[in-house]
Design an enzyme around this catalytic site. Structure first.
Site, PDB file in Angstrom:
ATOM      1  CE1 TYR A 158      -3.114  -2.990   0.551  1.00  0.00           C
ATOM      2  CE2 TYR A 158      -3.467  -2.290   2.797  1.00  0.00           C
ATOM      3  CZ  TYR A 158      -3.740  -3.146   1.767  1.00  0.00           C
ATOM      4  OH  TYR A 158      -4.643  -4.169   1.949  1.00  0.00           O
ATOM      5  CB  SER A 218      -4.833 -12.264   2.477  1.00  0.00           C
ATOM      6  OG  SER A 218      -5.683 -11.507   1.646  1.00  0.00           O
ATOM      7  CB  ALA A 222     -19.211  -3.552  -2.511  1.00  0.00           C
ATOM      8  N   GLY A 280     -17.224   1.110  -1.953  1.00  0.00           N
ATOM      9  CA  GLY A 280     -18.059   2.258  -1.619  1.00  0.00           C
ATOM     10  C   GLY A 280     -19.513   2.121  -2.008  1.00  0.00           C
ATOM     11  CB  THR A 335     -20.793   3.886   1.711  1.00  0.00           C
ATOM     12  OG1 THR A 335     -20.795   4.519   0.415  1.00  0.00           O
ATOM     13  CG2 THR A 335     -19.496   3.137   1.919  1.00  0.00           C
ATOM     14  CE  LYS A 343     -18.011   6.502  -1.481  1.00  0.00           C
ATOM     15  NZ  LYS A 343     -16.754   7.067  -0.944  1.00  0.00           N
TER      16      LYS A 343
END
Length: 314
Positions: free
Chosen positions: A51, A152, A211, A213, A216, A218
């Site tokens: 990251y 992961s 997912a 956003g 959320t 939005k």
């Protein structure tokens, strides 16, 4: 609180994702998000050495560097349940013994600590045998630089083989795994990963819990997602035939509780038995909805309504 199985670690059932640090939030904004998270009772923070290498001009390690600076500035390393990962930094890809051990040391330098609580093999490396991966895991754990191992992005078959091999070799088993799991992505976890997690007492920390956003609330149309950092993924999800019904059910439950759709999405994952979903925030004002998702209790009827609406993804 949620206990990570086979450990003495208890956490608020929410993991703060560090993928935004150095991407959609600079150091100052990242510090503000982290401060808000711990002030609200959070402790588990998830990052990775890769990251945020996908950002133009970044090379990976940016999130760890910001997180390390924050812990040093706040003097709170012992209050944080810290997870990082190996295998995705462009110059540290793969799970060879030499790469893993070198990457761990480099992560610890960026994080300004002598150990992490969870160390993930971020992506399986099929060029390295599971037996060799397990041997490396033993070295990592024996070094004391990681308290526990986690996995992961393994296939269900390779995940099971790793766990069985570790057990056969007397190596402490991984305590957690990260699958993709949310209302718009259910089938693989529920059908393949959940039974393995139950059999081997693995904590489940799902990523893409919101997912990109979409969950959320939005984004309701593709136009809403245009130009957003995760806009491409959100647009693809919004274009799927089953998504509108999920969003309708999600907003109905959110309205009934007087909370944001974000909180209901995370509460649904908890109701489905995960240990704690991973979710990120770019701004401190987004943290409250995440925290609410760690405590919101849905009724059986609400869970069933969300299950029914998301059945096309199961």
């Amino acid at each position: 609180m949620a206990r990570i199985p086979r450990t003495d670690i208890d956490i608020l059932p929410l993991v703060l994702g560090g993928n935004t640090f150095g991407w959609t939030s600079d150091e100052q904004a990242s510090f503000a998000v982290l401060d808000a998270f711990v002030a609200a009772g959070g402790s588990a923070i998830d990052t990775a050495d890769g990251y945020s290498a996908w950002v133009p001009g970044n090379s990976g390690g940016e999130s760890e560097t910001i997180l390390g600076a924050w812990m040093e500035a706040r003097g709170n390393r012992d209050e944080v349940v810290l997870a990082t990962k190996v295998a995705s930094k462009p110059d540290r890809q793969g799970l060879s013994r030499e790469n893993v051990l070198a990457a761990l040391d480099e992560s610890l330098q960026r994080l300004r600590t002598d150990h992490v609580d969870l160390y993930y093999f971020h992506f399986d490396d099929e060029n390295v045998s599971i037996q060799d991966q397990v041997a490396t895991a033993r070295e990592v754990l024996d070094s004391g630089k990681a308290r526990h191992l986690a996995l992961s992005n393994y296939s269900p078959e390779r995940l099971r083989t790793f766990l069985e091999t570790a057990r056969e070799q007397g190596v402490t088993l991984p305590v957690a795994h990260q699958p993709q799991y949310n209302l718009l992505h259910r089938a693989q976890f529920e059908q393949e990963f959940a039974p393995i997690a139950a059999e081997f007492e693995l904590a489940t920390f799902p990523y893409y819990a919101l997912a990109s956003g979409v969950l959320t609330g939005k984004y309701r149309t593709a136009a809403d997602a245009e130009g957003a950092p995760r806009g491409g993924a959100a647009t693809e999800l919004l274009g799927r035939p089953g998504t509108p019904a999920v969003l309708e059910a999600l907003h109905a439950v959110a309205e009934a509780h007087g909370v944001e759709a974000t909180s209901v999405s995370l509460a649904w994952l908890r109701a489905k038995g995960v240990t704690a979903p991973i979710a990120s925030a770019s701004r401190p004002e987004q943290v409250a909805a995440l925290i609410a998702g760690a405590t919101l209790e849905l009724s059986a009827a609400e869970v069933a309504a969300l299950d029914d609406a998301s059945q096309p993804f199961a």
